[in-house]
Design a protein around this motif. Structure first.
Motif, PDB file in Angstrom:
ATOM      1  N   LEU A 170       0.812  -1.220   0.000  1.00 58.35           N
ATOM      2  CA  LEU A 170       0.000   0.000   0.000  1.00 58.35           C
ATOM      3  C   LEU A 170       0.848   1.276   0.000  1.00 58.35           C
ATOM      4  CD1 LEU A 170      -2.915   1.137   0.180  1.00 58.35           C
ATOM      5  CD2 LEU A 170      -2.761   0.935   2.651  1.00 58.35           C
ATOM      6  N   ASP A 171       2.152   1.171  -0.022  1.00 61.26           N
ATOM      7  CA  ASP A 171       3.017   2.352  -0.018  1.00 61.26           C
ATOM      8  C   ASP A 171       2.843   3.107  -1.334  1.00 61.26           C
ATOM      9  OD1 ASP A 171       5.004   4.247   0.076  1.00 61.26           O
ATOM     10  OD2 ASP A 171       6.610   2.853   0.617  1.00 61.26           O
ATOM     11  N   LEU A 172       2.238   4.299  -1.267  1.00 60.87           N
ATOM     12  CA  LEU A 172       1.908   5.065  -2.460  1.00 60.87           C
ATOM     13  C   LEU A 172       2.927   6.141  -2.808  1.00 60.87           C
ATOM     14  CD1 LEU A 172      -1.903   5.638  -1.700  1.00 60.87           C
ATOM     15  CD2 LEU A 172      -0.868   3.774  -3.006  1.00 60.87           C
ATOM     16  N   LEU A 173       3.956   6.320  -2.000  1.00 60.35           N
ATOM     17  CA  LEU A 173       4.897   7.419  -2.212  1.00 60.35           C
ATOM     18  C   LEU A 173       5.737   7.165  -3.467  1.00 60.35           C
ATOM     19  CD1 LEU A 173       6.169   8.306   1.372  1.00 60.35           C
ATOM     20  CD2 LEU A 173       4.150   9.115   0.159  1.00 60.35           C
ATOM     21  N   TYR A 174       5.825   8.163  -4.309  1.00 59.95           N
ATOM     22  CA  TYR A 174       6.572   8.010  -5.557  1.00 59.95           C
ATOM     23  C   TYR A 174       8.064   7.839  -5.306  1.00 59.95           C
ATOM     24  CZ  TYR A 174       2.173   9.860  -7.351  1.00 59.95           C
ATOM     25  OH  TYR A 174       0.844  10.064  -7.627  1.00 59.95           O
ATOM     26  N   ASP A 175       8.577   8.456  -4.260  1.00 58.42           N
ATOM     27  CA  ASP A 175       9.998   8.308  -3.937  1.00 58.42           C
ATOM     28  C   ASP A 175      10.340   6.859  -3.591  1.00 58.42           C
ATOM     29  OD1 ASP A 175      10.686  10.881  -4.429  1.00 58.42           O
ATOM     30  OD2 ASP A 175      10.734  11.541  -2.349  1.00 58.42           O
ATOM     31  N   HIS A 176       9.335   6.075  -3.204  1.00 58.89           N
ATOM     32  CA  HIS A 176       9.549   4.668  -2.844  1.00 58.89           C
ATOM     33  C   HIS A 176       9.246   3.729  -4.011  1.00 58.89           C
ATOM     34  CE1 HIS A 176       8.856   5.687   1.699  1.00 58.89           C
ATOM     35  NE2 HIS A 176       9.872   6.329   1.174  1.00 58.89           N
ATOM     36  N   MET A 177       8.894   4.274  -5.159  1.00 62.17           N
ATOM     37  CA  MET A 177       8.545   3.466  -6.321  1.00 62.17           C
ATOM     38  C   MET A 177       9.798   2.749  -6.828  1.00 62.17           C
ATOM     39  SD  MET A 177       6.378   4.878  -9.586  1.00 62.17           S
ATOM     40  CE  MET A 177       5.961   3.826 -10.970  1.00 62.17           C
ATOM     41  N   ARG A 178       9.807   1.427  -6.731  1.00 62.84           N
ATOM     42  CA  ARG A 178      11.016   0.647  -7.004  1.00 62.84           C
ATOM     43  C   ARG A 178      11.159   0.244  -8.462  1.00 62.84           C
ATOM     44  NH1 ARG A 178      12.305  -4.364  -3.940  1.00 62.84           N
ATOM     45  NH2 ARG A 178      14.318  -3.857  -4.870  1.00 62.84           N
ATOM     46  N   PHE A 179      10.041   0.104  -9.172  1.00 65.66           N
ATOM     47  CA  PHE A 179      10.089  -0.433 -10.527  1.00 65.66           C
ATOM     48  C   PHE A 179       9.332   0.476 -11.490  1.00 65.66           C
ATOM     49  CE2 PHE A 179      10.471  -3.956  -7.550  1.00 65.66           C
ATOM     50  CZ  PHE A 179      11.667  -4.532  -7.983  1.00 65.66           C
ATOM     51  N   GLY A 180       9.928   0.726 -12.631  1.00 62.01           N
ATOM     52  CA  GLY A 180       9.277   1.537 -13.645  1.00 62.01           C
ATOM     53  C   GLY A 180       9.139   2.996 -13.278  1.00 62.01           C
ATOM     54  N   LEU A 190       4.035  16.526  -1.201  1.00 62.39           N
ATOM     55  CA  LEU A 190       3.405  15.237  -0.950  1.00 62.39           C
ATOM     56  C   LEU A 190       1.914  15.401  -0.701  1.00 62.39           C
ATOM     57  CD1 LEU A 190       5.954  13.453   1.423  1.00 62.39           C
ATOM     58  CD2 LEU A 190       5.543  12.991  -0.997  1.00 62.39           C
ATOM     59  N   ASP A 191       1.143  14.496  -1.273  1.00 66.53           N
ATOM     60  CA  ASP A 191      -0.273  14.417  -0.957  1.00 66.53           C
ATOM     61  C   ASP A 191      -0.413  13.858   0.453  1.00 66.53           C
ATOM     62  OD1 ASP A 191      -2.917  12.877  -0.764  1.00 66.53           O
ATOM     63  OD2 ASP A 191      -3.200  13.987  -2.616  1.00 66.53           O
ATOM     64  N   VAL A 192      -1.133  14.561   1.298  1.00 65.12           N
ATOM     65  CA  VAL A 192      -1.245  14.168   2.706  1.00 65.12           C
ATOM     66  C   VAL A 192      -1.839  12.770   2.844  1.00 65.12           C
ATOM     67  CG1 VAL A 192      -2.324  14.728   4.916  1.00 65.12           C
ATOM     68  CG2 VAL A 192      -1.432  16.557   3.480  1.00 65.12           C
ATOM     69  N   ALA A 193      -2.849  12.464   2.043  1.00 65.16           N
ATOM     70  CA  ALA A 193      -3.505  11.154   2.145  1.00 65.16           C
ATOM     71  C   ALA A 193      -2.549  10.039   1.734  1.00 65.16           C
ATOM     72  CB  ALA A 193      -4.754  11.135   1.270  1.00 65.16           C
ATOM     73  N   MET A 194      -1.736  10.273   0.709  1.00 60.05           N
ATOM     74  CA  MET A 194      -0.781   9.257   0.285  1.00 60.05           C
ATOM     75  C   MET A 194       0.274   9.012   1.358  1.00 60.05           C
ATOM     76  SD  MET A 194       0.005   9.812  -3.736  1.00 60.05           S
ATOM     77  CE  MET A 194      -1.243   9.613  -5.004  1.00 60.05           C
ATOM     78  N   LYS A 195       0.744  10.076   1.961  1.00 62.97           N
ATOM     79  CA  LYS A 195       1.765   9.940   2.995  1.00 62.97           C
ATOM     80  C   LYS A 195       1.245   9.116   4.169  1.00 62.97           C
ATOM     81  CE  LYS A 195       5.134  12.666   5.611  1.00 62.97           C
ATOM     82  NZ  LYS A 195       5.607  14.029   5.937  1.00 62.97           N
ATOM     83  N   ALA A 196      -0.039   9.284   4.486  1.00 68.31           N
ATOM     84  CA  ALA A 196      -0.626   8.563   5.617  1.00 68.31           C
ATOM     85  C   ALA A 196      -0.654   7.060   5.390  1.00 68.31           C
ATOM     86  CB  ALA A 196      -2.039   9.077   5.877  1.00 68.31           C
ATOM     87  N   LEU A 198       1.656   5.244   4.255  1.00 67.50           N
ATOM     88  CA  LEU A 198       2.955   4.621   4.484  1.00 67.50           C
ATOM     89  C   LEU A 198       2.977   3.853   5.804  1.00 67.50           C
ATOM     90  CD1 LEU A 198       5.859   4.109   3.697  1.00 67.50           C
ATOM     91  CD2 LEU A 198       6.480   6.311   4.688  1.00 67.50           C
ATOM     92  N   GLU A 199       2.476   4.451   6.861  1.00 64.53           N
ATOM     93  CA  GLU A 199       2.467   3.790   8.162  1.00 64.53           C
ATOM     94  C   GLU A 199       1.508   2.600   8.157  1.00 64.53           C
ATOM     95  OE1 GLU A 199       4.637   4.378  10.585  1.00 64.53           O
ATOM     96  OE2 GLU A 199       5.481   5.759   9.113  1.00 64.53           O
ATOM     97  N   THR A 203       2.143  -2.152   8.460  1.00 66.09           N
ATOM     98  CA  THR A 203       1.454  -3.102   9.342  1.00 66.09           C
ATOM     99  C   THR A 203       0.658  -4.149   8.573  1.00 66.09           C
ATOM    100  OG1 THR A 203      -0.581  -1.791   9.513  1.00 66.09           O
ATOM    101  CG2 THR A 203       1.213  -1.231  11.028  1.00 66.09           C
ATOM    102  N   MET A 204       0.598  -4.024   7.256  1.00 66.97           N
ATOM    103  CA  MET A 204      -0.270  -4.880   6.453  1.00 66.97           C
ATOM    104  C   MET A 204       0.539  -5.932   5.692  1.00 66.97           C
ATOM    105  SD  MET A 204      -3.317  -3.915   7.030  1.00 66.97           S
ATOM    106  CE  MET A 204      -4.099  -2.522   7.861  1.00 66.97           C
ATOM    107  N   PRO A 205      -0.057  -7.087   5.433  1.00 69.72           N
ATOM    108  CA  PRO A 205       0.632  -8.098   4.630  1.00 69.72           C
ATOM    109  C   PRO A 205       0.764  -7.650   3.182  1.00 69.72           C
ATOM    110  CG  PRO A 205      -1.645  -8.741   4.976  1.00 69.72           C
ATOM    111  CD  PRO A 205      -1.421  -7.519   5.836  1.00 69.72           C
ATOM    112  N   ARG A 206       1.761  -8.186   2.510  1.00 62.48           N
ATOM    113  CA  ARG A 206       1.917  -7.894   1.089  1.00 62.48           C
ATOM    114  C   ARG A 206       0.993  -8.804   0.273  1.00 62.48           C
ATOM    115  NH1 ARG A 206       8.335  -7.928   0.035  1.00 62.48           N
ATOM    116  NH2 ARG A 206       8.027 -10.113   0.609  1.00 62.48           N
ATOM    117  N   ALA A 207       0.464  -8.238  -0.806  1.00 61.76           N
ATOM    118  CA  ALA A 207      -0.401  -9.012  -1.702  1.00 61.76           C
ATOM    119  C   ALA A 207       0.397  -9.456  -2.913  1.00 61.76           C
ATOM    120  CB  ALA A 207      -1.592  -8.170  -2.133  1.00 61.76           C
ATOM    121  N   MET A 208      -0.067 -10.514  -3.555  1.00 60.20           N
ATOM    122  CA  MET A 208       0.575 -10.960  -4.787  1.00 60.20           C
ATOM    123  C   MET A 208      -0.474 -11.293  -5.828  1.00 60.20           C
ATOM    124  SD  MET A 208       2.038 -14.665  -3.507  1.00 60.20           S
ATOM    125  CE  MET A 208       2.640 -14.054  -1.935  1.00 60.20           C
ATOM    126  N   HIS A 209      -0.142 -10.953  -7.075  1.00 61.19           N
ATOM    127  CA  HIS A 209      -1.016 -11.207  -8.213  1.00 61.19           C
ATOM    128  C   HIS A 209      -0.172 -11.696  -9.376  1.00 61.19           C
ATOM    129  CE1 HIS A 209      -4.639  -9.337  -6.493  1.00 61.19           C
ATOM    130  NE2 HIS A 209      -3.791  -8.487  -5.935  1.00 61.19           N
TER     131      HIS A 209
END
Length: 319
Positions: A170-180, A190-196, A198-199, A203-209
């Motif tokens: 769920l990490d939406l921060l562009y600075d953390h964008m690892r691929f592409g 920073l968009d305040v809602a996107m920054k929120a 991050l925390e 705490t959440m599991p990662r999803a896979m598709h």
């Protein structure tokens, strides 16, 4: 059956159609509703033109495609939960929304290519959009077809990614964008809602598709979201990272996007199991407001890492 006019989205694209002639009255016609659903299944995206411009019509049109998914996050603005359940109001306030710099130009409300809910184990069936406040320039919504991407992909790379699952958070921060990530992309505000988020993501599991999946029709879909991707399941190493980056760059090389320039009399639905979408961004300081519904559903191929259980906050929606 009531008559509607159906035209290709663009002559050079294999997805999407434009439909005119839809009204509240003829949406009661079951044969017409089936025709519209068949078009959606076949083409992956429909633009309804010259349609009544109201949130009430947005609800009635959405009902053609299935039950609405209620937004689980209480802070997300609704239009009128009692009269029009399921309609969210995405009001991009020019004083608070995020600003990026891309290709030397500052843009507000820009979003990279993605599919909704990639960070959740379930994928909603579709999104339905209408524009309320439209910037004079920019603010377009982009769409690209995963079936077309698969067909145009480098065959050797397509074979290497087949059978692989992509991990998302769920990490939406562009600075953390690892691929592409575009090399010259820079956060200005920073968009305040996107920054929120991050925390929450911590705490959440990662999803896979799956990077590639097969429709009931037998068509193969390349379905990789560069935004929020964090690696390949079981291959989080330099070799796996290089493969996923190569896949994202190949998406950018072969992509044939359609960018929709909004009119108040447009409504649009896209297949979230098949399409990628993005937002072009617009000049900072300009208002952009969209309204949306989400169609329930799941293609049944996503899951959480280590069979974990998610949380309703992971059903958050970005457009």
């Amino acid at each position: 059956m009531s008559a509607i006019d159906v035209r290709p989205l663009q002559d050079d694209l294999s997805f999407g159609v434009r439909v005119t002639g839809v009204t509240r009255e003829n949406l009661k016609d079951e044969a017409l509703r089936q025709q519209i659903n068949d078009l959606f299944e076949d083409r992956g995206m429909i633009i309804f033109e010259e349609i009544e411009s109201s949130p009430q019509m947005l609800v009635e049109l959405s009902d053609v495609f299935g039950p609405l998914k209620q937004h689980p996050v209480a802070s997300v603005k609704r239009v009128d939960e009692d009269a029009m359940p399921g309609v969210i109001d995405m009001d991009h306030n020019p004083d608070t929304c995020g600003i990026v710099e891309l290709d030397g130009k500052q843009l507000s409300s820009w979003l990279p290519w993605h599919f909704d809910h990639c960070y959740n184990n379930e994928l909603n069936r579709a999104g339905v959009l209408r524009a309320v406040d439209i910037p004079p320039e920019g603010g377009m919504t982009g769409f690209a077809d995963g079936i077309e991407l698969y067909r145009d992909f480098d065959p050797a790379l397509r074979e290497r990614i087949a059978g692989k699952d992509v991990l998302y958070t769920l990490d939406l921060l562009y600075d953390h964008m690892r691929f592409g990530r575009p090399g010259d992309l820079r956060d200005v505000r920073l968009d305040v809602a996107m920054k929120a988020t991050l925390e929450i993501a911590k705490t959440m599991p990662r999803a896979m598709h799956p990077a590639v999946w097969e429709r009931k029709s037998g068509e193969q879909v390349l379905h990789v979201s560069p935004w929020m991707a964090v690696g390949l399941q079981g291959q989080e190493d330099p070799e796996g990272d290089a493969l996923l980056e190569a896949v994202c760059q190949e998406i950018y090389r072969v992509i044939k996007p359609y960018y929709h320039k909004w009119k108040p009399t447009d409504m649009l639905i896209w297949d979230n199991w098949r399409m990628l979408h993005s937002v072009s961004g617009h000049t900072p300081g300009i208002h952009r407001r969209m309204q949306r519904t989400t169609i329930k559903g799941d293609y049944g191929l996503g899951r959480f890492e280590n069979d974990a259980v998610g949380d309703k906050v992971l059903e958050d929606t970005m457009v």
